[in-house]
Motif scaffolding. Sequence first.
Motif, mmCIF file in Angstrom:
data_model
loop_
_atom_site.group_PDB
_atom_site.id
_atom_site.type_symbol
_atom_site.label_atom_id
_atom_site.label_comp_id
_atom_site.label_asym_id
_atom_site.label_seq_id
_atom_site.Cartn_x
_atom_site.Cartn_y
_atom_site.Cartn_z
ATOM 1 N N ARG A 156 0.836 -1.206 0.000
ATOM 2 C CA ARG A 156 0.000 0.000 0.000
ATOM 3 C C ARG A 156 0.870 1.255 0.000
ATOM 4 N N PHE A 157 0.517 2.188 -0.861
ATOM 5 C CA PHE A 157 1.147 3.503 -0.879
ATOM 6 C C PHE A 157 0.078 4.531 -0.557
ATOM 7 N N ASP A 158 0.340 5.418 0.392
ATOM 8 C CA ASP A 158 -0.570 6.491 0.753
ATOM 9 C C ASP A 158 0.017 7.824 0.315
ATOM 10 N N ARG A 159 -0.836 8.852 0.317
ATOM 11 C CA ARG A 159 -0.460 10.216 -0.077
ATOM 12 C C ARG A 159 0.034 10.284 -1.526
ATOM 13 N N VAL A 160 -0.631 9.500 -2.378
ATOM 14 C CA VAL A 160 -0.276 9.436 -3.789
ATOM 15 C C VAL A 160 -1.052 10.511 -4.555
ATOM 16 N N LEU A 161 -0.325 11.373 -5.226
ATOM 17 C CA LEU A 161 -0.942 12.462 -5.985
ATOM 18 C C LEU A 161 -1.318 12.034 -7.405
ATOM 19 N N ALA A 162 -0.523 11.148 -7.986
ATOM 20 C CA ALA A 162 -0.765 10.686 -9.354
ATOM 21 C C ALA A 162 -0.186 9.284 -9.525
ATOM 22 N N CYS A 163 -0.829 8.507 -10.391
ATOM 23 C CA CYS A 163 -0.372 7.144 -10.696
ATOM 24 C C CYS A 163 -0.381 6.996 -12.214
ATOM 25 N N LYS A 164 0.782 6.682 -12.774
ATOM 26 C CA LYS A 164 0.899 6.522 -14.223
ATOM 27 C C LYS A 164 1.552 5.179 -14.518
ATOM 28 N N HIS A 199 12.580 8.068 -6.002
ATOM 29 C CA HIS A 199 13.337 9.182 -6.570
ATOM 30 C C HIS A 199 12.829 10.457 -5.910
ATOM 31 N N PRO A 200 13.651 11.061 -5.034
ATOM 32 C CA PRO A 200 13.188 12.253 -4.316
ATOM 33 C C PRO A 200 12.935 13.424 -5.257
ATOM 34 N N GLY A 201 11.949 14.209 -4.878
ATOM 35 C CA GLY A 201 11.637 15.445 -5.595
ATOM 36 C C GLY A 201 11.738 16.570 -4.582
ATOM 37 N N GLU A 202 10.807 17.496 -4.648
ATOM 38 C CA GLU A 202 10.769 18.566 -3.662
ATOM 39 C C GLU A 202 10.382 17.948 -2.317
ATOM 40 N N ALA A 203 11.268 18.040 -1.328
ATOM 41 C CA ALA A 203 11.067 17.379 -0.036
ATOM 42 C C ALA A 203 9.738 17.790 0.589
ATOM 43 N N PRO A 204 9.045 16.849 1.170
ATOM 44 C CA PRO A 204 9.383 15.441 1.374
ATOM 45 C C PRO A 204 8.884 14.527 0.259
ATOM 46 N N GLY A 205 8.433 15.090 -0.859
ATOM 47 C CA GLY A 205 7.829 14.305 -1.926
ATOM 48 C C GLY A 205 8.830 13.691 -2.880
ATOM 49 N N GLY A 206 8.278 13.078 -3.913
ATOM 50 C CA GLY A 206 9.086 12.436 -4.932
ATOM 51 C C GLY A 206 8.249 11.448 -5.706
ATOM 52 N N SER A 207 8.912 10.467 -6.302
ATOM 53 C CA SER A 207 8.227 9.438 -7.086
ATOM 54 C C SER A 207 8.691 8.061 -6.649
ATOM 55 N N ALA A 208 7.717 7.178 -6.423
ATOM 56 C CA ALA A 208 8.003 5.765 -6.196
ATOM 57 C C ALA A 208 7.792 5.069 -7.534
ATOM 58 N N LEU A 209 8.736 4.243 -7.924
ATOM 59 C CA LEU A 209 8.685 3.560 -9.203
ATOM 60 C C LEU A 209 8.638 2.062 -8.958
ATOM 61 N N LEU A 210 7.525 1.427 -9.350
ATOM 62 C CA LEU A 210 7.393 -0.025 -9.268
ATOM 63 C C LEU A 210 7.797 -0.571 -10.625
ATOM 64 N N VAL A 260 4.252 11.175 -5.083
ATOM 65 C CA VAL A 260 3.770 11.173 -3.701
ATOM 66 C C VAL A 260 4.099 12.479 -2.987
ATOM 67 N N GLU A 261 3.190 12.872 -2.075
ATOM 68 C CA GLU A 261 3.435 14.036 -1.212
ATOM 69 C C GLU A 261 4.644 13.763 -0.336
ATOM 70 N N CYS A 262 4.662 12.559 0.216
ATOM 71 C CA CYS A 262 5.783 12.041 1.001
ATOM 72 C C CYS A 262 5.691 10.521 0.916
ATOM 73 N N LEU A 263 6.761 9.838 1.229
ATOM 74 C CA LEU A 263 6.773 8.387 1.103
ATOM 75 C C LEU A 263 6.095 7.750 2.308
ATOM 76 N N GLU A 264 5.008 7.035 2.043
ATOM 77 C CA GLU A 264 4.309 6.224 3.044
ATOM 78 C C GLU A 264 3.911 4.934 2.362
#
Length: 148
Positions: A70-78, A99-110, A122-126
């Motif tokens: 499960r990933f929470d605080r997800v802004l977009a999924c592509k 891959h970090p972006g503007e802290a605390p956010g970034g992108s999780a890549l599956l 993601v807003e932040c990694l959860e």
Amino acid sequence: MPAPEQLKLIALDADDLSVISAHVQDARVQASDIVWRQGEKRLVVGLDRLDWEQTLSGGTAPRRTIAALRFDRVLACKSRNIDMGALEAVLELVGIEFHPGEAPGGSALLLFSHGGALRLDVECLECALTDLGTDDLAAGIAPSGQEV
């Protein structure tokens, strides 16, 4: 024989996520088990993962465990190279990267075999990985669907 201990892991940074990635390496995911709940900012992936602890400890034959990622605080999924309309398609999860972006956010890549990928902004990694039980239904079934 005692029931195997069920895994429950939480990732709040890239190091934590690398631990979860190791546990889901070579997991099988059916496309219909990828659930994007945009209104809840959540992605849930049902998967059939190899129980690496049991396998590497020299136990019995490799065992698969049903788990939820499960990933929470997800802004977009592509997605890339994944046909989300092919609900019966089985994907093999290779790993997960952050891959970090503007802290605390970034992108999780599956990352999936054959070039498939899901990118979660993601807003932040959860992230959480929770075992739900062993895959007893598939234990005695050959790949062709015939019992062994």
